[in-house]
Design a protein around this motif. Structure first.
Motif, PDB file in Angstrom:
ATOM      1  N   PRO A  37     -13.710 -55.214   8.517  1.00 57.35           N
ATOM      2  CA  PRO A  37     -13.976 -55.232   7.071  1.00 57.35           C
ATOM      3  C   PRO A  37     -14.519 -56.579   6.612  1.00 57.35           C
ATOM      4  CG  PRO A  37     -11.761 -54.404   7.555  1.00 57.35           C
ATOM      5  CD  PRO A  37     -12.280 -55.012   8.816  1.00 57.35           C
ATOM      6  N   VAL A  38     -15.496 -56.532   5.736  1.00 56.54           N
ATOM      7  CA  VAL A  38     -16.041 -57.723   5.088  1.00 56.54           C
ATOM      8  C   VAL A  38     -16.054 -57.459   3.581  1.00 56.54           C
ATOM      9  CG1 VAL A  38     -18.041 -59.228   4.805  1.00 56.54           C
ATOM     10  CG2 VAL A  38     -17.449 -58.359   7.079  1.00 56.54           C
ATOM     11  N   GLY A  39     -15.396 -58.314   2.817  1.00 53.89           N
ATOM     12  CA  GLY A  39     -15.270 -58.108   1.379  1.00 53.89           C
ATOM     13  C   GLY A  39     -16.467 -58.606   0.604  1.00 53.89           C
ATOM     14  N   ALA A  40     -16.583 -58.124  -0.626  1.00 56.20           N
ATOM     15  CA  ALA A  40     -17.662 -58.554  -1.515  1.00 56.20           C
ATOM     16  C   ALA A  40     -17.293 -58.237  -2.947  1.00 56.20           C
ATOM     17  CB  ALA A  40     -18.975 -57.867  -1.168  1.00 56.20           C
ATOM     18  N   ALA A  41     -17.875 -58.988  -3.875  1.00 52.66           N
ATOM     19  CA  ALA A  41     -17.730 -58.742  -5.308  1.00 52.66           C
ATOM     20  C   ALA A  41     -19.074 -58.277  -5.851  1.00 52.66           C
ATOM     21  CB  ALA A  41     -17.278 -60.015  -6.032  1.00 52.66           C
ATOM     22  N   ARG A  42     -19.082 -57.133  -6.523  1.00 50.80           N
ATOM     23  CA  ARG A  42     -20.305 -56.607  -7.134  1.00 50.80           C
ATOM     24  C   ARG A  42     -20.070 -56.510  -8.633  1.00 50.80           C
ATOM     25  NH1 ARG A  42     -23.375 -54.763  -2.671  1.00 50.80           N
ATOM     26  NH2 ARG A  42     -24.569 -53.090  -3.635  1.00 50.80           N
ATOM     27  N   TYR A  43     -20.865 -57.267  -9.387  1.00 50.12           N
ATOM     28  CA  TYR A  43     -20.593 -57.530 -10.795  1.00 50.12           C
ATOM     29  C   TYR A  43     -21.217 -56.497 -11.729  1.00 50.12           C
ATOM     30  CZ  TYR A  43     -18.594 -62.106  -9.748  1.00 50.12           C
ATOM     31  OH  TYR A  43     -17.789 -63.118  -9.288  1.00 50.12           O
ATOM     32  N   LEU A  44     -20.560 -56.313 -12.876  1.00 54.44           N
ATOM     33  CA  LEU A  44     -21.120 -55.567 -13.992  1.00 54.44           C
ATOM     34  C   LEU A  44     -21.718 -56.561 -14.986  1.00 54.44           C
ATOM     35  CD1 LEU A  44     -18.738 -53.702 -12.782  1.00 54.44           C
ATOM     36  CD2 LEU A  44     -18.942 -52.476 -14.962  1.00 54.44           C
ATOM     37  N   PRO A  45     -22.566 -56.104 -15.888  1.00 55.54           N
ATOM     38  CA  PRO A  45     -23.171 -57.033 -16.843  1.00 55.54           C
ATOM     39  C   PRO A  45     -22.332 -57.238 -18.095  1.00 55.54           C
ATOM     40  CG  PRO A  45     -24.177 -54.886 -17.087  1.00 55.54           C
ATOM     41  CD  PRO A  45     -23.185 -54.759 -15.954  1.00 55.54           C
ATOM     42  N   VAL A  46     -21.035 -56.941 -18.045  1.00 50.52           N
ATOM     43  CA  VAL A  46     -20.196 -56.960 -19.235  1.00 50.52           C
ATOM     44  C   VAL A  46     -18.819 -57.520 -18.901  1.00 50.52           C
ATOM     45  CG1 VAL A  46     -21.341 -55.014 -20.372  1.00 50.52           C
ATOM     46  CG2 VAL A  46     -19.460 -54.588 -18.771  1.00 50.52           C
ATOM     47  N   SER A  47     -18.051 -57.801 -19.947  1.00 52.74           N
ATOM     48  CA  SER A  47     -16.668 -58.225 -19.789  1.00 52.74           C
ATOM     49  C   SER A  47     -15.774 -56.996 -19.657  1.00 52.74           C
ATOM     50  CB  SER A  47     -16.234 -59.058 -20.999  1.00 52.74           C
ATOM     51  OG  SER A  47     -16.313 -58.276 -22.175  1.00 52.74           O
ATOM     52  N   THR A  48     -14.493 -57.236 -19.421  1.00 54.79           N
ATOM     53  CA  THR A  48     -13.540 -56.135 -19.343  1.00 54.79           C
ATOM     54  C   THR A  48     -12.171 -56.645 -19.737  1.00 54.79           C
ATOM     55  OG1 THR A  48     -12.783 -54.286 -17.966  1.00 54.79           O
ATOM     56  CG2 THR A  48     -12.860 -56.455 -16.925  1.00 54.79           C
ATOM     57  N   PHE A  49     -11.247 -55.726 -19.923  1.00 51.86           N
ATOM     58  CA  PHE A  49      -9.847 -56.061 -20.192  1.00 51.86           C
ATOM     59  C   PHE A  49      -9.014 -54.893 -19.685  1.00 51.86           C
ATOM     60  CE2 PHE A  49      -6.036 -55.982 -22.944  1.00 51.86           C
ATOM     61  CZ  PHE A  49      -5.536 -57.238 -22.650  1.00 51.86           C
ATOM     62  N   GLU A  50      -7.999 -55.190 -18.887  1.00 54.27           N
ATOM     63  CA  GLU A  50      -7.231 -54.140 -18.226  1.00 54.27           C
ATOM     64  C   GLU A  50      -8.181 -53.113 -17.585  1.00 54.27           C
ATOM     65  OE1 GLU A  50      -3.118 -54.426 -20.829  1.00 54.27           O
ATOM     66  OE2 GLU A  50      -4.402 -52.685 -21.104  1.00 54.27           O
ATOM     67  N   PHE A 101     -15.998 -57.168 -12.431  1.00 50.84           N
ATOM     68  CA  PHE A 101     -16.582 -56.940 -11.112  1.00 50.84           C
ATOM     69  C   PHE A 101     -15.693 -55.986 -10.332  1.00 50.84           C
ATOM     70  CE2 PHE A 101     -13.676 -60.393  -9.978  1.00 50.84           C
ATOM     71  CZ  PHE A 101     -13.284 -60.122  -8.674  1.00 50.84           C
ATOM     72  N   THR A 102     -16.294 -55.370  -9.329  1.00 50.84           N
ATOM     73  CA  THR A 102     -15.538 -54.519  -8.436  1.00 50.84           C
ATOM     74  C   THR A 102     -15.542 -55.125  -7.047  1.00 50.84           C
ATOM     75  OG1 THR A 102     -15.321 -52.277  -7.522  1.00 50.84           O
ATOM     76  CG2 THR A 102     -17.536 -53.016  -8.018  1.00 50.84           C
ATOM     77  N   GLY A 103     -14.360 -55.222  -6.467  1.00 47.96           N
ATOM     78  CA  GLY A 103     -14.220 -55.724  -5.117  1.00 47.96           C
ATOM     79  C   GLY A 103     -14.321 -54.572  -4.127  1.00 47.96           C
ATOM     80  N   THR A 104     -15.121 -54.747  -3.085  1.00 46.58           N
ATOM     81  CA  THR A 104     -15.357 -53.654  -2.150  1.00 46.58           C
ATOM     82  C   THR A 104     -15.588 -54.203  -0.751  1.00 46.58           C
ATOM     83  OG1 THR A 104     -16.645 -51.620  -1.829  1.00 46.58           O
ATOM     84  CG2 THR A 104     -17.860 -53.588  -2.546  1.00 46.58           C
ATOM     85  N   LEU A 105     -16.035 -53.339   0.155  1.00 48.56           N
ATOM     86  CA  LEU A 105     -16.346 -53.722   1.521  1.00 48.56           C
ATOM     87  C   LEU A 105     -17.838 -53.580   1.767  1.00 48.56           C
ATOM     88  CD1 LEU A 105     -13.486 -51.955   3.540  1.00 48.56           C
ATOM     89  CD2 LEU A 105     -13.526 -54.293   2.621  1.00 48.56           C
ATOM     90  N   LEU A 106     -18.460 -54.641   2.274  1.00 46.87           N
ATOM     91  CA  LEU A 106     -19.851 -54.552   2.702  1.00 46.87           C
ATOM     92  C   LEU A 106     -19.973 -53.766   3.999  1.00 46.87           C
ATOM     93  CD1 LEU A 106     -21.350 -58.079   1.996  1.00 46.87           C
ATOM     94  CD2 LEU A 106     -21.419 -56.035   0.580  1.00 46.87           C
TER      95      LEU A 106
END
Length: 504
Positions: free
Chosen positions: A74-87, A474-479
């Motif tokens: 497994p190799v991790g990665a962060a893939r971002y959204l263009p917005v903020s979030t809360f919970e 952002f969402t954390g996932t696997l490359l």
């Protein structure tokens, strides 16, 4: 301009120079068995392999592994959204499209963003009225749930802690059904709502194949209601946990409160409600569509921080309860009898992690489980000085979680040189992390965790001492790695740029 995140991952198949010195074999000899280590790829977000400690007061240990196929590392990665979030909450439909909440507050309400290209691009899809305006122009607690069977996307909004609305789409946001009734409750104290769907066991549904569940914290208790028509109308709220209860051993009743984890269902339609109840992690199970509930304590030894226990069922309907123990470390409990009893939980953080928070869990095939959390590696853990706290986003994978001594692989979703938060963040709110994060697994078997990055702009510098520069989802996932559904290699993803800082 920020550098590309994990830019070298485009050449993952070129293994020369990427293997730790403890790895055996050579990339030039395809017949060689690659002897892995605790860190088989020399990348900052590649997996560490480890084992749980034998007892809670002993550190976790690294584990040597034999990995003949480095594509399964497994190799991790962060893939971002263009917005903020809360919970943040996240879900995946049967087509593999992802749905993520964006909180805008009064004026726009919850907005759902969708990606059907593995989080490379995101589109706002509503919820909207047919004339284009938002379904309801306010939200205090945004929430998204995706029915894994039908693909129906539910968007729930809580309003001023007294009422809620529930909206859904069956066509990926092209049209929405806006429901002002929410969970069917009259106005009154309610908070921390969650939504789930599951196959009916003892009831008959009308117009929709699954039962929809809506659960809330009413301060004085935790309760759930059921909808038999796809979320249009709901029955009465049924008590699951009382807000005041004795912790046992003859002690006087104490205030436990009504805050709870996310309601879930197993694949046979059992309803699962987890909670930190008066210092113990518990899971309540309903065998009859939410009409009655049976509770079981997951552990009477580890303790639990707060209310946020999370639960998931794999495809064999083994249950997994995930929570942060009283020692600040993450624990996973396993039940192979539908939640009637629980094995002694294991601590699943890798060596060096000293404090954690915000647990989330999702399960795939039999014994295959992903958990997400944020973690700190400073030796003083929660007691570290504010300027010494640098938090990272973790994904931990168990491929045989029902085994007595499972092998564990942990990745960071973010490069540790660029933490997602600084300062106090564990066991307390910080920036875009309110009460919880979330996690799902798509049909390919790839995990996706919903996080918020609070450390932007100047905060990313090594000598920074506090969060700054705004918050971005952002969402954390696997490359790359092993599918949690089929056990085959996941299709490799391309590393994406880390976006420029957003305004505070």
């Amino acid at each position: 301009m920020r550098a590309l995140f994990l830019a070298g991952l485009l050449a993952l198949t070129v293994l020369s120079g990427c293997l730790d010195s403890s790895s055996g074999g050579t990339p030039d000899d395809p017949g060689a068995v690659m002897q892995g280590s605790e860190h088989p790829l020399g990348l900052p977000t590649a997996a560490y392999y480890h084992k749980a400690p034998a007892t809670p007061d002993v550190n976790a240990t690294f584990a040597g592994v034999v990995q003949p196929n480095l594509d399964l590392v497994p190799v991790g990665a962060a893939r971002y959204l263009p917005v903020s979030t809360f919970e943040p909450t996240i879900g995946s439909d049967p087509d593999g499209c992802l749905f993520f909440t964006h909180f805008r507050g009064t004026g726009s309400g919850t907005r759902i963003f969708m990606s059907c290209d593995q989080a490379a691009n995101w589109t706002e899809i509503g919820p909207n009225l047919p004339i284009g305006q938002v379904c309801f122009p306010n939200s205090n607690d945004p929430y998204v749930h995706v029915d894994r069977d039908t693909g129906r996307v539910f968007a729930s909004d809580l309003h001023a802690l007294v009422t809620s609305t529930l909206h859904y789409t069956d066509d990926k946001g092209e049209t929405w059904q806006c429901n002002p009734a929410g969970g069917g409750l009259p106005p009154g104290g309610q908070d921390h709502q969650t939504v789930a769907t599951g196959a009916p066991r003892t009831v008959t549904t009308v117009g929709y194949p699954n039962v929809v569940y809506y659960c809330i914290n009413r301060v004085g208790d935790s309760s759930c209601s059921s909808s038999l028509n796809g979320g249009i109308g709901f029955g009465p709220q049924i008590l699951v946990y009382p807000g005041v209860e004795s912790p046992g051993d003859g002690q006087l009743p104490t205030l436990c409160g009504g805050l709870h984890g996310h309601v879930e269902t197993d694949h046979a339609g059992r309803v699962l409600m987890p909670k930190g109840q008066c210092g113990h992690p518990e899971v309540a199970v309903s065998e009859n569509d939410g009409l009655t509930w049976n509770r079981a304590i997951v552990s009477s030894e580890t303790g639990v921080q707060g209310h946020e226990v999370r639960v998931a069922a794999d495809l064999a309907d083994n249950l997994y309860a995930f929570y942060i123990g009283a020692d600040g470390l993450p624990y996973l409990g396993v039940s192979t009898d539908n939640g009637n009893s629980w094995r002694t939980p294991i601590m699943v953080a890798p060596p060096g992690v000293t404090a954690t928070s915000f647990p989330a869990v999702y399960a795939g095939a039999d014994g295959k489980v992903a958990v997400a959390y944020i973690g700190l590696t400073h030796p003083d853990g929660y007691e570290a000085a504010d300027e010494e706290m640098a938090w990272n986003a973790y994904l931990t994978i168990l491929y045989n979680a029902t085994a007595t001594d499972p092998l564990i692989a942990t990745v960071l979703a973010n490069d540790p040189s660029d933490p997602i938060a600084r300062g106090p963040c564990g066991n307390t709110r910080c920036g875009g992390l309110g009460d919880f994060i979330d996690l799902t697994i798509d049909p390919e078997g790839r995990p996706w965790a919903a996080f918020a990055d609070m450390c932007r702009g100047d905060c990313t510098e090594p000598d920074a001492t506090e969060n700054a520069g705004g918050t971005i989802a952002f969402t954390g996932t696997l490359l790359q790695g092993e599918s949690l559904i089929t056990a085959s290699p996941l299709a490799k993803l391309v590393a994406l740029p880390v976006p420029e800082p957003v305004a505070a």
